[in-house]
Motif scaffolding. Structure first.
Motif, PDB file in Angstrom:
ATOM      1  N   THR B 345      -4.933  14.475  -9.726  1.00 30.96           N
ATOM      2  CA  THR B 345      -6.084  15.218 -10.221  1.00 30.96           C
ATOM      3  C   THR B 345      -7.325  14.491  -9.709  1.00 30.96           C
ATOM      4  OG1 THR B 345      -6.362  13.837 -12.172  1.00 30.96           O
ATOM      5  CG2 THR B 345      -4.861  15.715 -12.369  1.00 30.96           C
ATOM      6  N   GLU B 346      -8.494  14.969 -10.093  1.00 28.18           N
ATOM      7  CA  GLU B 346      -9.685  14.288  -9.588  1.00 28.18           C
ATOM      8  C   GLU B 346      -9.908  12.931 -10.262  1.00 28.18           C
ATOM      9  OE1 GLU B 346     -12.776  17.144 -10.084  1.00 28.18           O
ATOM     10  OE2 GLU B 346     -12.848  16.891 -12.262  1.00 28.18           O
ATOM     11  N   ASP B 347      -9.132  12.648 -11.305  1.00 26.12           N
ATOM     12  CA  ASP B 347      -9.227  11.328 -11.929  1.00 26.12           C
ATOM     13  C   ASP B 347      -8.274  10.314 -11.302  1.00 26.12           C
ATOM     14  OD1 ASP B 347     -11.069  12.158 -13.885  1.00 26.12           O
ATOM     15  OD2 ASP B 347      -9.421  13.120 -14.996  1.00 26.12           O
ATOM     16  N   SER B 348      -7.392  10.785 -10.446  1.00 24.26           N
ATOM     17  CA  SER B 348      -6.345   9.899  -9.934  1.00 24.26           C
ATOM     18  C   SER B 348      -6.915   8.714  -9.170  1.00 24.26           C
ATOM     19  CB  SER B 348      -5.410  10.673  -9.004  1.00 24.26           C
ATOM     20  OG  SER B 348      -4.774  11.692  -9.721  1.00 24.26           O
ATOM     21  N   PRO B 349      -6.194   7.584  -9.246  1.00 27.47           N
ATOM     22  CA  PRO B 349      -6.644   6.418  -8.490  1.00 27.47           C
ATOM     23  C   PRO B 349      -6.472   6.610  -6.985  1.00 27.47           C
ATOM     24  CG  PRO B 349      -4.557   5.953  -9.596  1.00 27.47           C
ATOM     25  CD  PRO B 349      -5.000   7.317 -10.044  1.00 27.47           C
ATOM     26  N   VAL B 350      -7.182   5.808  -6.206  1.00 26.69           N
ATOM     27  CA  VAL B 350      -7.072   5.836  -4.747  1.00 26.69           C
ATOM     28  C   VAL B 350      -6.655   4.443  -4.266  1.00 26.69           C
ATOM     29  CG1 VAL B 350      -8.325   6.146  -2.585  1.00 26.69           C
ATOM     30  CG2 VAL B 350      -8.848   7.619  -4.556  1.00 26.69           C
ATOM     31  N   LEU B 351      -5.557   4.404  -3.531  1.00 25.74           N
ATOM     32  CA  LEU B 351      -5.064   3.132  -3.002  1.00 25.74           C
ATOM     33  C   LEU B 351      -5.255   3.093  -1.493  1.00 25.74           C
ATOM     34  CD1 LEU B 351      -1.546   3.063  -4.753  1.00 25.74           C
ATOM     35  CD2 LEU B 351      -3.716   2.231  -5.679  1.00 25.74           C
ATOM     36  N   LEU B 352      -5.223   1.895  -0.939  1.00 25.27           N
ATOM     37  CA  LEU B 352      -5.340   1.748   0.505  1.00 25.27           C
ATOM     38  C   LEU B 352      -4.157   0.957   1.052  1.00 25.27           C
ATOM     39  CD1 LEU B 352      -7.277   1.918   3.088  1.00 25.27           C
ATOM     40  CD2 LEU B 352      -7.850  -0.462   2.525  1.00 25.27           C
ATOM     41  N   THR B 353      -3.628   1.415   2.180  1.00 20.60           N
ATOM     42  CA  THR B 353      -2.634   0.605   2.893  1.00 20.60           C
ATOM     43  C   THR B 353      -2.785   0.851   4.391  1.00 20.60           C
ATOM     44  OG1 THR B 353      -0.319  -0.118   2.903  1.00 20.60           O
ATOM     45  CG2 THR B 353      -0.696   2.255   2.884  1.00 20.60           C
ATOM     46  N   THR B 354      -1.886   0.277   5.210  1.00 19.69           N
ATOM     47  CA  THR B 354      -1.975   0.455   6.660  1.00 19.69           C
ATOM     48  C   THR B 354      -0.854   1.356   7.171  1.00 19.69           C
ATOM     49  OG1 THR B 354      -0.527  -1.342   7.368  1.00 19.69           O
ATOM     50  CG2 THR B 354      -2.795  -1.926   6.825  1.00 19.69           C
ATOM     51  N   ASN B 355      -0.931   1.760   8.442  1.00 18.73           N
ATOM     52  CA  ASN B 355       0.048   2.725   8.944  1.00 18.73           C
ATOM     53  C   ASN B 355       1.240   2.084   9.673  1.00 18.73           C
ATOM     54  OD1 ASN B 355      -1.160   2.091  11.414  1.00 18.73           O
ATOM     55  ND2 ASN B 355      -0.894   4.169  12.205  1.00 18.73           N
ATOM     56  N   PHE B 356       1.462   0.777   9.490  1.00 26.14           N
ATOM     57  CA  PHE B 356       2.697   0.158   9.987  1.00 26.14           C
ATOM     58  C   PHE B 356       3.857   0.799   9.216  1.00 26.14           C
ATOM     59  CE2 PHE B 356       5.348  -3.984   9.833  1.00 26.14           C
ATOM     60  CZ  PHE B 356       6.062  -3.643  10.973  1.00 26.14           C
ATOM     61  N   ALA B 357       4.885   1.244   9.950  1.00 26.59           N
ATOM     62  CA  ALA B 357       5.968   1.977   9.293  1.00 26.59           C
ATOM     63  C   ALA B 357       6.567   1.180   8.136  1.00 26.59           C
ATOM     64  CB  ALA B 357       7.043   2.336  10.313  1.00 26.59           C
ATOM     65  N   LEU B 358       6.844  -0.095   8.382  1.00 29.20           N
ATOM     66  CA  LEU B 358       7.458  -0.902   7.326  1.00 29.20           C
ATOM     67  C   LEU B 358       6.556  -0.986   6.099  1.00 29.20           C
ATOM     68  CD1 LEU B 358       9.679  -2.818   6.328  1.00 29.20           C
ATOM     69  CD2 LEU B 358       8.516  -4.668   7.514  1.00 29.20           C
ATOM     70  N   THR B 359       5.264  -1.189   6.336  1.00 29.63           N
ATOM     71  CA  THR B 359       4.315  -1.278   5.225  1.00 29.63           C
ATOM     72  C   THR B 359       4.250   0.054   4.484  1.00 29.63           C
ATOM     73  OG1 THR B 359       3.003  -2.854   6.490  1.00 29.63           O
ATOM     74  CG2 THR B 359       1.926  -1.789   4.628  1.00 29.63           C
ATOM     75  N   TYR B 360       4.025   1.131   5.238  1.00 33.08           N
ATOM     76  CA  TYR B 360       3.872   2.424   4.588  1.00 33.08           C
ATOM     77  C   TYR B 360       5.099   2.785   3.753  1.00 33.08           C
ATOM     78  CZ  TYR B 360       3.710   7.260   3.469  1.00 33.08           C
ATOM     79  OH  TYR B 360       3.767   8.419   2.741  1.00 33.08           O
ATOM     80  N   TYR B 361       6.280   2.662   4.356  1.00 32.59           N
ATOM     81  CA  TYR B 361       7.477   3.100   3.638  1.00 32.59           C
ATOM     82  C   TYR B 361       7.821   2.194   2.460  1.00 32.59           C
ATOM     83  CZ  TYR B 361       8.275   6.718   7.074  1.00 32.59           C
ATOM     84  OH  TYR B 361       8.146   7.837   7.853  1.00 32.59           O
ATOM     85  N   THR B 362       7.450   0.927   2.572  1.00 32.48           N
ATOM     86  CA  THR B 362       7.670   0.035   1.437  1.00 32.48           C
ATOM     87  C   THR B 362       6.797   0.498   0.274  1.00 32.48           C
ATOM     88  OG1 THR B 362       7.993  -1.761   3.002  1.00 32.48           O
ATOM     89  CG2 THR B 362       7.705  -2.371   0.721  1.00 32.48           C
ATOM     90  N   VAL B 363       5.529   0.762   0.579  1.00 32.50           N
ATOM     91  CA  VAL B 363       4.598   1.203  -0.453  1.00 32.50           C
ATOM     92  C   VAL B 363       5.040   2.559  -0.998  1.00 32.50           C
ATOM     93  CG1 VAL B 363       2.207   1.864  -0.913  1.00 32.50           C
ATOM     94  CG2 VAL B 363       2.690  -0.097   0.570  1.00 32.50           C
ATOM     95  N   GLU B 364       5.406   3.462  -0.098  1.00 36.03           N
ATOM     96  CA  GLU B 364       5.855   4.790  -0.535  1.00 36.03           C
ATOM     97  C   GLU B 364       7.034   4.674  -1.498  1.00 36.03           C
ATOM     98  OE1 GLU B 364       6.971   8.492   2.167  1.00 36.03           O
ATOM     99  OE2 GLU B 364       8.746   7.422   1.475  1.00 36.03           O
ATOM    100  N   GLY B 365       7.997   3.843  -1.129  1.00 29.43           N
ATOM    101  CA  GLY B 365       9.176   3.658  -1.972  1.00 29.43           C
ATOM    102  C   GLY B 365       8.784   3.155  -3.353  1.00 29.43           C
TER     103      GLY B 365
END
Ligand code: B12
Ligand code: SF4
Lengths: 385, 457
Positions: B345-365
């Motif tokens: 929703t418009e209250d949801s938090p916003v996080l930042l990460t990088t587009n390295f596959a390992l980083t992204y998928y770790t965070v996604e998981g």
């Protein structure tokens, strides 16, 4: 049996018919055949044809290469230490040329109790963690370490901010406790590390330790001088970059160190965390050495303990099985992979990993086909489970 | 050595007819040289030209297909000795064995474990590839029974018996599915070779500890007209591991550097042999089996047979294989941009990460398993991890400010607060200055993010 195999059977039973003749009959047949079957049959006919060809064969010759360069040999341990030798290879593999020195494992010991160590390691050393000397002794006596690395983590300004003098005391304690060579590591603080290493080097004068480390982000000249003045070797650390490694080695050579006083750490990325980058860098470095690049002819070291930072090594997760086994395996895989790509000395933490890596490493200095090999020809019926 | 597009072009019909789906013969030749298309698509090419080109395009190590259709695995295909020189092709096939003396329930359980072994890493589902059926009993009826059951498995098969009659019996059942015949030896070469031809199946050549003999036997299989061969020079463990390694390396060198036709085939290793006659406890056995596998994975094994099925033993093997076979020419990256997790929703938090596959998928998981409801900004760092891109300068105030603009996140949420990775703390001030957003430094490891979001926000 499907249609194709039936057809093949048919061919098999008509051996007496000349292939050429057969082909002619076959033309008529072809019209009625499904295209796929046709293809197989044609293949079979061609196969038969090929069978009559006599292929030329050359004798078997082991593929041994000539290498113009050689890896320098570095001695660690002198004075009251039993020496250990690293490097000295003149070829990539033992079947090309006998390998002079087996890979060496050095056990990590810390100057502070290190509450952050993973549990599978802590449980082996909890009784000795207050005393680096005792810790080192246990690593050597009980777990067969060739060497000990004493990390002076406590000197870190944000850790305990121990003075270089206090660090030197810790070194003396460890030198008293064991007679294996030492790697002396600092805390990772670029400003303080050279000062700590300088005092530690003086405390260990003449014992030929490996000072860890010199890198481009700190006063590497001071580290090099500490080694030259007190008869130690230096660990030259770059971050997964062959050119950076070359540059740093050149600088160190200019400070009066020789090839026999330097060990390189091209950085070990752990299994699953970029291990393939390290594989490529180690391979390129070792090949360059054997091809004759004087700036890269030093033995290599691996910070294998990086493996414990990987999630798969420490994170509790039912579906992945117990961390007690995952951690050591992660360390073994990381170290072993580095070993197979040319690394000579391994900084490690877990007794099981150390034992397994050493067992494999020892076989590297045997000669090709001199081991009694078991009879495995009947494994299909003999293997249990 | 890779062939050039020009070498290939010379042998094509040069009519630019377009049948292959490419605009011109040259375009097709370029794709062929990059292994991005299939020679068979050039329909106007005559058989002779086809044969010439096939030979030219053949990789140093022959590609061998085990199984058929949606139940197949391809092994071999390598061109180089070291991955940095190009890339390695066709990940090593990982196989688990079953045998014909298992009780029915044991067999079912084992098949079930094998088929369900999976491990997700960097967005890729890592699984096993085949099942080896061992004729442990030596009895053909028992073998047939087990093989018949495995015909329904989701994986292709390796039939293991040195008895040609038993092999034939098994092939009667599954011979149309291209199982790997294991094995031809010096004692049964003729018969096994014949079976391989009759059933058009690949065949493994098992010659433990003698490369000279292996060359002769490989040569005579080839002279019989057999093309799909897999070489097993013997897996010796313990003190013998050095010899195993030497043999593997020699075979691959002879294939790649000397183009020795008798050795241009995939290599097979059998880590399961670590258990042969071993008196060690089960955990040590599994650790050692994995260790043997890691040795052979690093040095050229194209197919490995295991006996152990513990997931903690297989996870490191799957991970090492994934690393070795990533293509060094391609960045391991995901698309940059804005991603949503759960109900936002418009209250949801916003996080930042990088587009390295390992980083992204770790965070996604972590976000998924923690059932977080959040936006995730993924920064283009050319596929670099958080600390790597920090050190390399791709992660900085300006690049994050640009990402905020590009994704239009300011119109999706009613706040200007972002959580950055703990490791990115050094650039938190920079990001605040360049973007005008408020930055909170989150935990170092993304597994702690869901809890952090619940506690802090
Ligand atoms: C593999 C590696 C490389 C690979 C690159 C791999 C890649 N594609 O990124 C290569 C070899 C190319 C490389 C290059 C360099 N590297 Co490097 N590299 C590493 C290494 C070993 C692992 C990095 C990694 O994969 N981490 C795993 C991923 C998953 O971690 P992550 O992205 O940080 O994500 C985690 C957390 O940040 C967090 N997280 C992620 N997103 C989010 C989001 C939120 C909201 C939160 C809360 C948390 C969170 O959770 C994630 C899971 O744990 C590290 C050391 C280490 N960390 O072990 C050094 C390391 C990062 N490298 C370093 C350096 C210096 C470099 C170079 C500058 C060296 C050089 N040769 O020039 C270059 C820079 C290249 C560039 N950017 O241009 C240093 C950085 C030191 C520093 N901080 O200044 C390190 C720490 C090594 C060291 N000890 O010195 N490197
Ligand atoms: S199908 Fe063959 S001849 Fe036609 S354009 Fe493609 S490569 Fe050229």
């Amino acid at each position: 049996m499907d249609k194709m195999t039936q057809l093949l059977k048919l061919l098999e039973n008509t051996k007496s018919i000349e292939i050429n003749d057969f082909r002619m009959d076959f033309d008529e047949l072809e019209l009625q055949l499904m295209p796929a079957v046709q293809q197989v049959v044609q293949q079979a006919v061609q196969t038969r044809k090929a069978a009559s060809e006599v292929l030329p064969m050359e004798d078997f010759k082991p593929p041994i290469q000539e290498y113009p360069g050689k890896v320098a040999e570095v001695q660690l341990g002198k004075g009251s230490r039993k020496p250990v030798y690293l490097g000295g290879q003149q070829a990539l593999y033992r079947f090309e040329e006998a390998q002079p020195n087996a890979p060496v494992v050095t056990f990590d010991v810390f100057d502070i109790p290190m509450p952050g160590l993973p549990r599978p390691i802590r449980e082996h050393f909890s009784d000795v963690m207050d005393h680096p000397g005792e810790w080192a002794k246990k690593a050597v006596k009980e777990f067969g370490a060739n060497m000990v690395t004493i990390h002076l983590i406590g000197t870190g300004p944000k850790v305990m901010d121990k003075t270089p003098r206090e660090a030197a005391n810790d070194i003396e304690e460890v030198l008293q406790a064991v007679d294996v060579p030492l790697v002396i590591g600092a805390s990772g603080d670029p400003v303080k590390d050279p000062l700590v290493l300088e005092k530690a080097a003086e405390a260990a004068q003449g014992e030929r330790c490996l000072l860890a480390s010199a890198n481009l982000d700190l006063d590497y000249q001071k580290v090099a001088q500490a080694a030259v003045n007190n008869d130690h070797a230096v660990l030259s650390w770059s971050i997964t970059d062959v050119n950076m490694q070359k540059t740093l080695n050149r600088y160190l050579l200019k400070e009066g160190l020789t090839q026999n006083d330097i060990v390189m750490d091209p950085t070990t990325c752990a299994l699953g965390y970029g291990i393939e980058f390290s594989i490529d860098i180690m391979t390129r470095t070792r090949l360059a050495a054997l091809k004759g690049d004087k700036d890269l002819q030093m033995p290599m070291s691996s910070g294998t303990t990086n493996a414990w930072g990987s999630r798969e090594a420490w994170m509790k997760k039912e579906e992945w099985g117990p961390t007690d086994y995952r951690g050591p395996i992660w360390e073994i895989f990381t170290g072993l992979t580095m070993m197979l790509n040319g690394v000579d000395i391994f900084m490690m933490l877990h007794p099981t990993s150390v034992k397994l890596l050493r067992e494999i490493g020892e076989t590297f200095v045997k000669d090709y086909m001199t081991t009694d090999l078991p009879d495995i020809s009947d494994w299909i019926t003999q293997l249990e489970g | 050595m890779k062939v050039t597009a020009m070498d290939i072009y010379k042998l094509l019909p040069k009519t630019n007819c377009g049948d292959c789906g490419e605009a011109s013969c040259m375009a097709f030749a370029t794709k062929l040289s990059e292994k991005e298309t299939d020679l068979k698509l050039c329909t106007p090419l005559d058989p002779e030209g086809m044969e010439k080109l096939e030979k030219k395009l053949a990789p140093a190590v022959r590609e061998v297909t085990i199984g058929k259709g949606d139940k197949q695995v391809i092994i071999g295909g390598d061109e180089v000795l070291y991955r940095y020189e190009l890339t390695y092709y066709n990940p090593t096939a990982l196989v688990i064995d079953v045998h014909d003396e298992l009780e029915e329930s044991e067999l079912e359980e084992r098949i079930n474990i094998i088929e369900n072994t999976e491990f997700e890493r960097t967005g890729e589902l890592l699984t096993l590839d085949a099942i080896a059926v061992r004729n442990k009993s030596g009895d053909s009826q028992k073998f047939i029974k087990t093989v018949s059951r495995l015909k329904n498995s989701i994986y292709p098969l390796i039939l293991c018996t040195l008895d040609p009659d038993n092999m034939k019996a098994a092939l009667e059942v599954v011979g149309d599915e291209r199982p790997l015949i294991y094995a031809a030896t010096e004692n049964n070469l003729e018969e096994m070779g014949q079976l391989a031809q009759d059933y058009q199946c690949p065949v493994a050549l098992f010659v433990p500890g003698d490369l000279e003999k292996m060359k002769q036997l490989s040569h005579s299989l080839r002279s019989q007209g057999i093309k799909d061969i897999v070489l097993d020079p013997g897996t010796f463990v313990g003190d013998g591991i050095g010899d195993t390694l030497d043999n593997f390396v020699m075979i691959r060198r002879l294939a790649v550097e000397e183009k020795d036709e008798d050795f241009r085939f995939p290599i097979m290793g059998i880590p399961a042999l670590m258990r042969l006659g071993s008196k060690e406890d089960p955990v040590t056995k599994s650790i050692k089996e994995a260790t043997v596998a890691a040795t052979m994975l690093n040095k050229y094994a194209d197919i490995l047979v295991f006996n152990g099925t513990d997931i903690w033993e297989l996870i490191p093997v799957l991970t090492l294989r994934q690393g070795l076979f990533t293509d060094p020419r391609k960045p391991q990256a995901v698309d940059a941009g804005l991603y949503e997790f759960g109900e936002v929703t418009e209250d949801s938090p916003v996080l930042l990460t990088t587009n390295f596959a390992l980083t992204y998928y770790t965070v996604e998981g972590d976000l998924k398993s923690g059932k977080a409801n959040t936006y995730l900004l993924v920064l283009d760092t050319e596929g670099r991890a958080v600390d790597v891109s920090l050190a390399g300068g791709q992660l900085n105030g300006k690049s994050v400010a640009d990402l905020i603009k590009e994704t239009d996140i300011e119109n999706k949420v009613n706040h200007k607060k972002m959580v950055i990775p703990g490791l990115a703390a050094p650039v938190s001030g920079e990001i605040e200055d360049d973007s005008g957003w408020e930055v909170a430094v989150g935990p170092r490891d993304s597994s702690a993010v869901p809890d952090y979001l619940l506690e802090k926000l």
